[in-house]
Design a protein around this motif. Structure first.
Motif, PDB file in Angstrom:
ATOM      1  N   ASP A   1       0.856  -1.190   0.000  1.00 33.74           N
ATOM      2  CA  ASP A   1       0.000   0.000   0.000  1.00 33.74           C
ATOM      3  C   ASP A   1       0.890   1.237   0.000  1.00 33.74           C
ATOM      4  O   ASP A   1       1.649   1.474   0.936  1.00 33.74           O
ATOM      5  N   ARG A   2       0.781   2.045  -1.039  1.00 27.11           N
ATOM      6  CA  ARG A   2       1.651   3.229  -1.148  1.00 27.11           C
ATOM      7  C   ARG A   2       1.357   4.266  -0.071  1.00 27.11           C
ATOM      8  O   ARG A   2       2.164   5.156   0.168  1.00 27.11           O
ATOM      9  N   ASP A   3       0.205   4.170   0.566  1.00 30.06           N
ATOM     10  CA  ASP A   3      -0.154   5.105   1.631  1.00 30.06           C
ATOM     11  C   ASP A   3       0.204   4.606   3.033  1.00 30.06           C
ATOM     12  O   ASP A   3      -0.040   5.287   4.012  1.00 30.06           O
ATOM     13  N   ASN A   4       0.775   3.426   3.112  1.00 31.23           N
ATOM     14  CA  ASN A   4       1.181   2.853   4.397  1.00 31.23           C
ATOM     15  C   ASN A   4       2.690   3.030   4.547  1.00 31.23           C
ATOM     16  O   ASN A   4       3.469   2.405   3.830  1.00 31.23           O
ATOM     17  N   LYS A   5       3.097   3.863   5.482  1.00 27.14           N
ATOM     18  CA  LYS A   5       4.524   4.185   5.628  1.00 27.14           C
ATOM     19  C   LYS A   5       5.398   2.962   5.876  1.00 27.14           C
ATOM     20  O   LYS A   5       6.595   2.985   5.588  1.00 27.14           O
TER      21      LYS A   5
ATOM     22  N   TYR B   1       6.319  -0.250  -2.943  1.00 27.77           N
ATOM     23  CA  TYR B   1       5.422   0.111  -4.041  1.00 27.77           C
ATOM     24  C   TYR B   1       6.286   0.610  -5.197  1.00 27.77           C
ATOM     25  O   TYR B   1       6.685   1.770  -5.242  1.00 27.77           O
ATOM     26  N   LEU B   2       6.617  -0.279  -6.121  1.00 26.42           N
ATOM     27  CA  LEU B   2       7.557   0.023  -7.201  1.00 26.42           C
ATOM     28  C   LEU B   2       6.901  -0.297  -8.553  1.00 26.42           C
ATOM     29  O   LEU B   2       6.930  -1.443  -9.009  1.00 26.42           O
ATOM     30  N   PRO B   3       6.320   0.700  -9.198  1.00 27.13           N
ATOM     31  CA  PRO B   3       5.628   0.460 -10.464  1.00 27.13           C
ATOM     32  C   PRO B   3       6.530  -0.120 -11.553  1.00 27.13           C
ATOM     33  O   PRO B   3       6.040  -0.760 -12.479  1.00 27.13           O
TER      34      PRO B   3
END
Length: 150
Positions: free
Chosen positions: A41-45, A51-53
Motif C-alpha cells: 500500500d503506497r499510503d502505508n509508511k 510500491y515500485l511500479p
C-alpha cells in the motif's frame, strides 16, 4: 455506448484476453494494480517503499493486458500515477499503450520524454526491461535512457 473493463487487479490482468473479448476497450488502473501485485500500500509508511511500479512483475502484467487488447485491435489506456511519470510513461508506450491519462502538471515532462524517445525506442527499452529481474535494475535502465527526467 462503448463498454470498457477496468484492469486493476492481477486477476483482471491475467484475464485481460477474456475481458477484452467482451469489452470495447480496457483501462489499466495502475495505482491499484501495482498495490495488489506487490502487496504494498503506497499510503502505508511501513510498506510504501515496496510500491515500485517499475517492478518486472508489474510490467509483465501490463504487457499481458496490452498484448491482449492489441491482438484483437481494441484500445487500452492507462489511468493512474504511472502515466504521469515520464520514465514510466515511456515504458507504457513501449508496451503498446497509446492512451495515457496524465496529471496536467506532469504533461509537459511526459510529452518531452515521449517526444525525445519515440515509440520504437520505447519498445526497445521495454524489451530490455522485461529481461531484468528486479525493480532496481529496471530503474537503472530508465535512468540510463531518460536521465533528464529523473
Amino acid at each position: 455506448v462503448p463498454i470498457g473493463a477496468m484492469v486493476e487487479t492481477p486477476a483482471a490482468a491475467l484475464m485481460a484476453d477474456r475481458l477484452v473479448a467482451r469489452a470495447d476497450f480496457l483501462s489499466l488502473g495502475t495505482n491499484d494494480l501495482v498495490q495488489y501485485t506487490l502487496a504494498a500500500d503506497r499510503d502505508n509508511k511501513d510498506v510504501a517503499h515496496l510500491y515500485l511500479p517499475q517492478s518486472p512483475a508489474v510490467l509483465r502484467l501490463l504487457k499481458f493486458a496490452a498484448d491482449a487488447a492489441g491482438a484483437v485491435g481494441k484500445p487500452i489506456s492507462v489511468c493512474g500515477d504511472m502515466a504521469s511519470h515520464p520514465q514510466l510513461a515511456a515504458l507504457l508506450v513501449g508496451l503498446g499503450i497509446r492512451e495515457l491519462s496524465v496529471a496536467p502538471s506532469d504533461l509537459p515532462a511526459v510529452k518531452m520524454a515521449l517526444t525525445k524517445l519515440g515509440s520504437r525506442d520505447t519498445e526497445r527499452i521495454v524489451i530490455r526491461a522485461l529481461s531484468l529481474d528486479t525493480a532496481d535494475e529496471v530503474q537503472r535502465l530508465l535512468d540510463e535512457v531518460l536521465p533528464v527526467v529523473q
